[in-house]
Scaffold this motif. Structure first.
Motif, PDB file in Angstrom:
ATOM      1  N   ILE A  96      22.796 -70.630  -3.061  1.00  0.00           N
ATOM      2  CA  ILE A  96      22.842 -71.430  -1.834  1.00  0.00           C
ATOM      3  C   ILE A  96      21.456 -71.557  -1.202  1.00  0.00           C
ATOM      4  N   MET A  97      20.736 -70.431  -1.101  1.00  0.00           N
ATOM      5  CA  MET A  97      19.510 -70.392  -0.305  1.00  0.00           C
ATOM      6  C   MET A  97      18.263 -70.854  -1.048  1.00  0.00           C
ATOM      7  N   LEU A  98      18.175 -70.649  -2.346  1.00  0.00           N
ATOM      8  CA  LEU A  98      16.954 -71.070  -3.051  1.00  0.00           C
ATOM      9  C   LEU A  98      16.675 -72.568  -2.877  1.00  0.00           C
ATOM     10  N   PRO A  99      17.666 -73.444  -3.085  1.00  0.00           N
ATOM     11  CA  PRO A  99      17.400 -74.869  -2.858  1.00  0.00           C
ATOM     12  C   PRO A  99      17.066 -75.185  -1.401  1.00  0.00           C
ATOM     13  N   GLN A 100      17.751 -74.514  -0.453  1.00  0.00           N
ATOM     14  CA  GLN A 100      17.495 -74.763   0.967  1.00  0.00           C
ATOM     15  C   GLN A 100      16.082 -74.354   1.367  1.00  0.00           C
ATOM     16  N   LEU A 101      15.643 -73.176   0.934  1.00  0.00           N
ATOM     17  CA  LEU A 101      14.312 -72.680   1.291  1.00  0.00           C
ATOM     18  C   LEU A 101      13.214 -73.545   0.668  1.00  0.00           C
ATOM     19  N   LYS A 102      13.439 -73.978  -0.552  1.00  0.00           N
ATOM     20  CA  LYS A 102      12.471 -74.861  -1.211  1.00  0.00           C
ATOM     21  C   LYS A 102      12.364 -76.191  -0.468  1.00  0.00           C
ATOM     22  N   LYS A 103      13.507 -76.724  -0.047  1.00  0.00           N
ATOM     23  CA  LYS A 103      13.527 -77.993   0.685  1.00  0.00           C
ATOM     24  C   LYS A 103      12.813 -77.872   2.026  1.00  0.00           C
ATOM     25  N   LEU A 104      12.933 -76.704   2.695  1.00  0.00           N
ATOM     26  CA  LEU A 104      12.274 -76.497   3.979  1.00  0.00           C
ATOM     27  C   LEU A 104      10.765 -76.319   3.839  1.00  0.00           C
ATOM     28  N   GLY A 105      10.305 -75.943   2.641  1.00  0.00           N
ATOM     29  CA  GLY A 105       8.866 -75.835   2.410  1.00  0.00           C
ATOM     30  C   GLY A 105       8.325 -74.433   2.259  1.00  0.00           C
ATOM     31  N   TYR A 106       9.181 -73.440   2.173  1.00  0.00           N
ATOM     32  CA  TYR A 106       8.701 -72.075   1.998  1.00  0.00           C
ATOM     33  C   TYR A 106       8.218 -71.849   0.565  1.00  0.00           C
ATOM     34  N   PRO A 107       7.194 -70.981   0.362  1.00  0.00           N
ATOM     35  CA  PRO A 107       6.656 -70.725  -0.985  1.00  0.00           C
ATOM     36  C   PRO A 107       7.741 -70.194  -1.914  1.00  0.00           C
ATOM     37  N   GLU A 108       7.777 -70.719  -3.117  1.00  0.00           N
ATOM     38  CA  GLU A 108       8.834 -70.316  -4.054  1.00  0.00           C
ATOM     39  C   GLU A 108       8.749 -68.846  -4.412  1.00  0.00           C
ATOM     40  N   ALA A 109       7.526 -68.296  -4.476  1.00  0.00           N
ATOM     41  CA  ALA A 109       7.388 -66.876  -4.805  1.00  0.00           C
ATOM     42  C   ALA A 109       8.076 -66.005  -3.759  1.00  0.00           C
ATOM     43  N   MET A 110       7.890 -66.363  -2.491  1.00  0.00           N
ATOM     44  CA  MET A 110       8.557 -65.615  -1.412  1.00  0.00           C
ATOM     45  C   MET A 110      10.068 -65.781  -1.496  1.00  0.00           C
ATOM     46  N   ASN A 111      10.521 -66.995  -1.711  1.00  0.00           N
ATOM     47  CA  ASN A 111      11.960 -67.258  -1.787  1.00  0.00           C
ATOM     48  C   ASN A 111      12.617 -66.429  -2.875  1.00  0.00           C
ATOM     49  N   ILE A 112      12.003 -66.454  -4.046  1.00  0.00           N
ATOM     50  CA  ILE A 112      12.572 -65.733  -5.198  1.00  0.00           C
ATOM     51  C   ILE A 112      12.501 -64.228  -4.972  1.00  0.00           C
ATOM     52  N   GLY A 113      11.392 -63.766  -4.384  1.00  0.00           N
ATOM     53  CA  GLY A 113      11.258 -62.337  -4.103  1.00  0.00           C
ATOM     54  C   GLY A 113      12.325 -61.835  -3.157  1.00  0.00           C
ATOM     55  N   VAL A 114      12.592 -62.616  -2.107  1.00  0.00           N
ATOM     56  CA  VAL A 114      13.611 -62.240  -1.123  1.00  0.00           C
ATOM     57  C   VAL A 114      14.992 -62.187  -1.767  1.00  0.00           C
ATOM     58  N   ILE A 115      15.327 -63.179  -2.560  1.00  0.00           N
ATOM     59  CA  ILE A 115      16.643 -63.218  -3.211  1.00  0.00           C
ATOM     60  C   ILE A 115      16.797 -62.070  -4.201  1.00  0.00           C
ATOM     61  N   THR A 116      15.770 -61.862  -5.021  1.00  0.00           N
ATOM     62  CA  THR A 116      15.833 -60.825  -6.057  1.00  0.00           C
ATOM     63  C   THR A 116      15.964 -59.440  -5.440  1.00  0.00           C
ATOM     64  N   ALA A 117      15.097 -59.167  -4.446  1.00  0.00           N
ATOM     65  CA  ALA A 117      15.135 -57.851  -3.790  1.00  0.00           C
ATOM     66  C   ALA A 117      16.368 -57.717  -2.910  1.00  0.00           C
ATOM     67  N   GLY A 118      16.677 -58.770  -2.142  1.00  0.00           N
ATOM     68  CA  GLY A 118      17.829 -58.718  -1.254  1.00  0.00           C
ATOM     69  C   GLY A 118      19.121 -58.441  -1.994  1.00  0.00           C
ATOM     70  N   GLY A 119      19.244 -58.970  -3.195  1.00  0.00           N
ATOM     71  CA  GLY A 119      20.445 -58.718  -3.991  1.00  0.00           C
ATOM     72  C   GLY A 119      20.638 -57.251  -4.319  1.00  0.00           C
ATOM     73  N   SER A 120      19.518 -56.525  -4.479  1.00  0.00           N
ATOM     74  CA  SER A 120      19.621 -55.114  -4.858  1.00  0.00           C
ATOM     75  C   SER A 120      20.286 -54.275  -3.775  1.00  0.00           C
ATOM     76  N   ILE A 121      20.254 -54.767  -2.548  1.00  0.00           N
ATOM     77  CA  ILE A 121      20.853 -54.016  -1.440  1.00  0.00           C
ATOM     78  C   ILE A 121      22.385 -53.987  -1.563  1.00  0.00           C
ATOM     79  N   GLY A 122      22.900 -54.792  -2.497  1.00  0.00           N
ATOM     80  CA  GLY A 122      24.344 -54.842  -2.738  1.00  0.00           C
ATOM     81  C   GLY A 122      24.950 -53.521  -3.158  1.00  0.00           C
ATOM     82  N   ILE A 123      24.129 -52.621  -3.736  1.00  0.00           N
ATOM     83  CA  ILE A 123      24.681 -51.324  -4.154  1.00  0.00           C
ATOM     84  C   ILE A 123      24.381 -50.222  -3.147  1.00  0.00           C
ATOM     85  N   LEU A 124      23.561 -50.523  -2.109  1.00  0.00           N
ATOM     86  CA  LEU A 124      23.221 -49.504  -1.113  1.00  0.00           C
ATOM     87  C   LEU A 124      24.142 -49.570   0.103  1.00  0.00           C
TER      88      LEU A 124
END
Length: 424
Positions: free
Chosen positions: A118-146
């Motif tokens: 949901i968020m990767l396309p939205q963040l890219k459309k808003l103009g945020y750097p793709e590296a930041m977007n991907i980093g947030v999604i990748t790391a944020g997902g890991s919190i699923g087990i904590l």
């Protein structure tokens, strides 16, 4: 030595970890004991003979259904309402959506897929750097087990003979602090580089409707986790409640999951659960062999000879788990090591709940670390970017995770305060 060689040989050639552990147990039993090999099968059944493990398939299937339906979409809309006007607000909203969805899915990969799609396309459309977007999604997902509920936490508790309810509660404070730390870093970066691309404005009435429609998703963790902490349900019963609840939401309220899709996800979830439970079964057989050979006593005597403090022991375990987690699933590793770790926890006075949180955070590091970090590959598929690009985007968030893990090692009350005060 023969059993050790078999273990590493099977691991190197890519054999599934459950089979690696099972064959090692069988070879070790035949080589080092006079017991009939059918004891391996008996120990496997003994390892599975606990109702607590039934929570694993329920939580996994519930997480899969939530990730395919509209639950994640509703959470994204609410988080954008709260954080969308800040510098980097949509990115920060993504972090807290991951944290909230973690309380629904209990799965790292499910969180990456559900929120990232949901968020990767939205963040890219808003103009945020793709590296930041991907980093947030990748790391944020890991919190699923904590943040509970968490299938790996259930497996740790079975292996370490600790309370699932207390382990769940212990994950809240570290999980929330980690999300806040990631959000602060994102805010600072966005202010420094003038990344201030706001989410679309929403009228007050429309915002109220967004919150109302999201209420079933927002109440999900309250109902599921509240039933445990109030003493109304065991973790296994709570897991069953989560499956029933998400089924009602997605099939009858949001109407996004069809019967055929539901059946497919149900059996896929059971298959994934079977893989995890097979590890538990095989690890129980290996644990029996390890105990029979008096290895826990030898390891305890060896480590206590040069590690003299609780802090030193925890730092040593953290390093071992992080390094091993780059190559082997930490969940499987802790389950396998349980007969060796448990005596050491007693020797150094380490609370199993505290160690469980450190181990879960080590698993998060493993999910985000090359060469085999699972979340890295999931994000590669979602973003269609190279492995190196995903690793570079994730690195700042991985460093913050490691710092938070160190804080949990140095300050045990970060994980123990809540279960101690709320569950006695």
């Amino acid at each position: 030595m023969i059993a050790v060689f078999v273990f590493f040989f099977l691991l190197v050639i890519g054999t599934p970890i459950a089979l690696v552990v099972l064959f090692t147990s069988l070879v070790g039993t035949l080589t080092y004991t006079t017991t009939a090999p059918n004891v391996v099968i008996a120990q496997m059944f003994a390892g599975m003979d606990t109702t607590t493990l039934l929570a694993v398939p329920f939580f996994i299937v519930a997480g899969m259904i939530a990730s395919k339906g509209k639950t994640s979409e509703k959470l994204v809309q609410v988080m954008n309402l709260i954080f969308g006007r800040l510098p980097g607000g949509p990115v920060i909203a993504t972090i807290f959506t991951c944290a909230f969805f973690a309380a629904i899915s209990g799965s790292s990969m499910a969180t990456v897929i559900a929120v990232g799609s949901i968020m990767l396309p939205q963040l890219k459309k808003l103009g945020y750097p793709e590296a930041m977007n991907i980093g947030v999604i990748t790391a944020g997902g890991s919190i699923g087990i904590l943040i509970p509920p968490s299938a790996p936490m259930v497996m740790f508790c079975v292996a370490l003979s600790s309370s699932v309810g207390k382990q769940f509660m212990a994950g809240f404070v570290p999980g929330i602090l980690l999300a806040i730390a990631w959000a602060i870093y994102t805010l600072v970066v966005c202010i420094r580089h003038n990344y201030h691309f706001e989410a679309p404005k929403v009228a007050f009435k429309e915002g109220v409707m967004v919150v109302i429609k999201a209420l079933p998703a927002l109440f999900f963790p309250v109902i599921v986790l509240g039933s445990i902490y109030a003493g109304w349900a065991t973790p296994t019963e709570s897991a069953a409640i989560s499956l029933v609840y998400v089924t009602i939401i997605e099939m009858f309220l949001y109407r996004t999951v069809k019967v055929r899709e539901y059946v497919e996800m149900f059996f896929t979830g059971l298959l994934n659960s079977g893989c995890l439970l097979a590890i538990i079964a095989a690890a129980t057989a290996l644990s029996w062999l390890v105990s029979r050979m008096q290895i826990p006593v030898l390891v305890t005597n060896f480590i206590s000879g040069f590690v003299t403090s609780q802090l030193g022991f925890l730092l040593l375990m953290m390093v071992i788990l992080i390094i091993a987690g780059c190559f082997v699933d930490v969940i499987a590793l802790v389950v396998i090591m349980a007969p060796v770790v448990l005596p050491l926890l007693s020797v150094y006075g380490v609370n199993p709940i505290h160690f469980g949180i450190v181990a879960v955070m080590a698993s998060q590091v493993g999910y985000l670390s090359p060469p085999f970090g699972t979340n890295l590959f999931v994000s590669m598929k979602l973003s269609k970017k190279s492995f190196g690009f995903v690793v570079r985007g994730t690195l700042p968030y991985l460093i913050i995770l490691c710092i938070m893990m160190l804080l949990c090692v140095f300050f045990p009350q970060l994980s123990l305060w809540l279960p101690t005060h709320m569950m006695g």
